[in-house]
Design a protein around this motif. Structure first.
Motif, PDB file in Angstrom:
ATOM      1  N   GLN A   1       4.468   7.682   9.519  1.00 49.72           N
ATOM      2  CA  GLN A   1       3.376   6.830   9.961  1.00 49.72           C
ATOM      3  C   GLN A   1       3.169   6.870  11.462  1.00 49.72           C
ATOM      4  OE1 GLN A   1       4.675   3.126   8.322  1.00 49.72           O
ATOM      5  NE2 GLN A   1       4.051   3.667   6.255  1.00 49.72           N
TER       6      GLN A   1
ATOM      7  N   ARG B   1      -3.434  15.167   8.324  1.00 51.90           N
ATOM      8  CA  ARG B   1      -3.904  15.124   6.935  1.00 51.90           C
ATOM      9  C   ARG B   1      -2.779  14.630   6.015  1.00 51.90           C
ATOM     10  NH1 ARG B   1      -8.026  14.132   3.860  1.00 51.90           N
ATOM     11  NH2 ARG B   1      -7.952  15.255   1.917  1.00 51.90           N
TER      12      ARG B   1
ATOM     13  N   HIS C   1      -2.331  10.933   6.459  1.00 56.36           N
ATOM     14  CA  HIS C   1      -3.394  10.216   5.755  1.00 56.36           C
ATOM     15  C   HIS C   1      -3.074  10.135   4.261  1.00 56.36           C
ATOM     16  CE1 HIS C   1      -7.390   9.034   4.389  1.00 56.36           C
ATOM     17  NE2 HIS C   1      -7.338  10.056   3.547  1.00 56.36           N
ATOM     18  N   CYS C   2      -2.672  11.253   3.686  1.00 57.61           N
ATOM     19  CA  CYS C   2      -2.361  11.285   2.251  1.00 57.61           C
ATOM     20  C   CYS C   2      -1.135  10.431   1.928  1.00 57.61           C
ATOM     21  CB  CYS C   2      -2.140  12.722   1.795  1.00 57.61           C
ATOM     22  SG  CYS C   2      -3.631  13.750   1.902  1.00 57.61           S
TER      23      CYS C   2
ATOM     24  N   ALA D   1      -0.211   7.775   3.469  1.00 54.94           N
ATOM     25  CA  ALA D   1      -0.584   6.366   3.606  1.00 54.94           C
ATOM     26  C   ALA D   1      -1.206   5.816   2.323  1.00 54.94           C
ATOM     27  CB  ALA D   1      -1.538   6.186   4.775  1.00 54.94           C
ATOM     28  N   HIS D   2      -1.754   6.696   1.497  1.00 51.62           N
ATOM     29  CA  HIS D   2      -2.411   6.258   0.269  1.00 51.62           C
ATOM     30  C   HIS D   2      -1.496   6.293  -0.959  1.00 51.62           C
ATOM     31  CE1 HIS D   2      -5.880   6.868   2.888  1.00 51.62           C
ATOM     32  NE2 HIS D   2      -6.420   5.910   2.155  1.00 51.62           N
ATOM     33  N   LEU D   3      -0.220   6.564  -0.749  1.00 52.68           N
ATOM     34  CA  LEU D   3       0.742   6.518  -1.851  1.00 52.68           C
ATOM     35  C   LEU D   3       1.245   5.087  -2.037  1.00 52.68           C
ATOM     36  CD1 LEU D   3       3.036   9.590  -1.080  1.00 52.68           C
ATOM     37  CD2 LEU D   3       1.496   9.346  -3.033  1.00 52.68           C
ATOM     38  N   PRO D   4       1.600   4.704  -3.268  1.00 51.18           N
ATOM     39  CA  PRO D   4       2.289   3.420  -3.453  1.00 51.18           C
ATOM     40  C   PRO D   4       3.609   3.436  -2.658  1.00 51.18           C
ATOM     41  CG  PRO D   4       1.569   4.312  -5.557  1.00 51.18           C
ATOM     42  CD  PRO D   4       1.331   5.385  -4.534  1.00 51.18           C
ATOM     43  N   SER D   5       4.055   2.281  -2.209  1.00 54.28           N
ATOM     44  CA  SER D   5       5.202   2.220  -1.298  1.00 54.28           C
ATOM     45  C   SER D   5       6.459   2.870  -1.867  1.00 54.28           C
ATOM     46  CB  SER D   5       5.476   0.781  -0.871  1.00 54.28           C
ATOM     47  OG  SER D   5       5.871   0.012  -1.982  1.00 54.28           O
TER      48      SER D   5
ATOM     49  N   ARG E   1       6.056   6.607  -1.562  1.00 53.81           N
ATOM     50  CA  ARG E   1       6.118   6.991  -0.153  1.00 53.81           C
ATOM     51  C   ARG E   1       7.568   6.950   0.337  1.00 53.81           C
ATOM     52  NH1 ARG E   1       2.270   4.037   1.449  1.00 53.81           N
ATOM     53  NH2 ARG E   1       3.506   2.184   1.882  1.00 53.81           N
TER      54      ARG E   1
ATOM     55  N   HIS F   1      -0.006  13.857  -6.149  1.00 53.10           N
ATOM     56  CA  HIS F   1      -1.032  13.219  -5.323  1.00 53.10           C
ATOM     57  C   HIS F   1      -1.212  13.978  -4.008  1.00 53.10           C
ATOM     58  CE1 HIS F   1      -3.262  10.236  -3.014  1.00 53.10           C
ATOM     59  NE2 HIS F   1      -2.328  10.363  -2.087  1.00 53.10           N
TER      60      HIS F   1
ATOM     61  N   CYS G   1      -4.537  15.701  -2.645  1.00 51.06           N
ATOM     62  CA  CYS G   1      -5.122  15.125  -1.433  1.00 51.06           C
ATOM     63  C   CYS G   1      -5.247  16.178  -0.335  1.00 51.06           C
ATOM     64  CB  CYS G   1      -4.251  13.958  -0.956  1.00 51.06           C
ATOM     65  SG  CYS G   1      -4.867  13.100   0.490  1.00 51.06           S
TER      66      CYS G   1
END
Length: 182
Positions: A111, A125, A128-129, A131-135, A138, A175, A179
């Motif tokens: 992050q 990129r 960004h991808c 950041a859109h994963l469930p915690s 991630r 994902h 992404c």
């Protein structure tokens, strides 16, 4: 990264494969800071990171003829070698269980803001991808690729069943591939 850089690095790999020490030296000058950074984030000790970087370049010298530029760019292939050397080293030298703070720190590594220049476009990129994963996905990916933990070690660290962690990682990688567009 410009389009010529992977070609230049691939040419260096081909030269190394036939025993060109000057090409290895040039590749070291170009990529050792990046590889050292990957290793240092994983082992968190400079002396260990230096030793692993040395071992990494010995392995590069010995296995350059296995590099296939149709499968990946050189810096990706070399990053995998560095990461695997660090994982092997850690498995020999340290207890692999992570604290909650270390899990958070590993996740924070993905992050951290990156510079806006074009050479960091791929990393931005990926950020960004991620950041859109469930915690939990991630965290699992962060521990696997940022800290070098195995799936069973992640399961132990996160107090989750190993099958659950395997599913999280599989879903996260799916994902990320979609992404990023791989």
């Amino acid at each position: 990264m410009t389009k010529n850089v992977p070609h230049i690095q691939a040419d260096l790999m081909n030269q190394i494969a036939v025993g060109d020490k000057a090409a290895l030296e040039q590749l070291y000058r170009v990529l050792s800071p990046r590889l050292y950074g990957i290793i240092l984030r994983m082992v968190r000790r400079r002396d260990w990171a230096e030793e692993i970087l040395h071992d990494t370049f010995i392995q590069i010298w010995q296995s350059a003829n296995y590099y296939d530029d149709k499968r990946s760019e050189p810096h990706i292939w070399l990053s995998h070698i560095a990461r695997n050397r660090a994982i092997d080293f850690l498995r020999k030298h340290e207890n692999r269980s992570c604290s909650v703070d270390e899990i958070s720190e590993a996740e924070a590594g993905f992050q951290t803001p990156l510079p806006a220049d074009a050479s960091h476009a791929e990393a931005r990129r990926l950020q960004h991808c991620m950041a859109h994963l469930p915690s939990e996905q991630r965290q699992s990916i962060s521990l696997a690729y940022y800290r070098g933990l195995s799936q069973s070690e992640i399961a132990l660290s996160m107090s989750q069943p190993e099958g659950t962690v395997k599913s999280w990682i599989r879903r996260a990688l799916t994902h990320l591939r979609e992404c990023i567009g791989i």
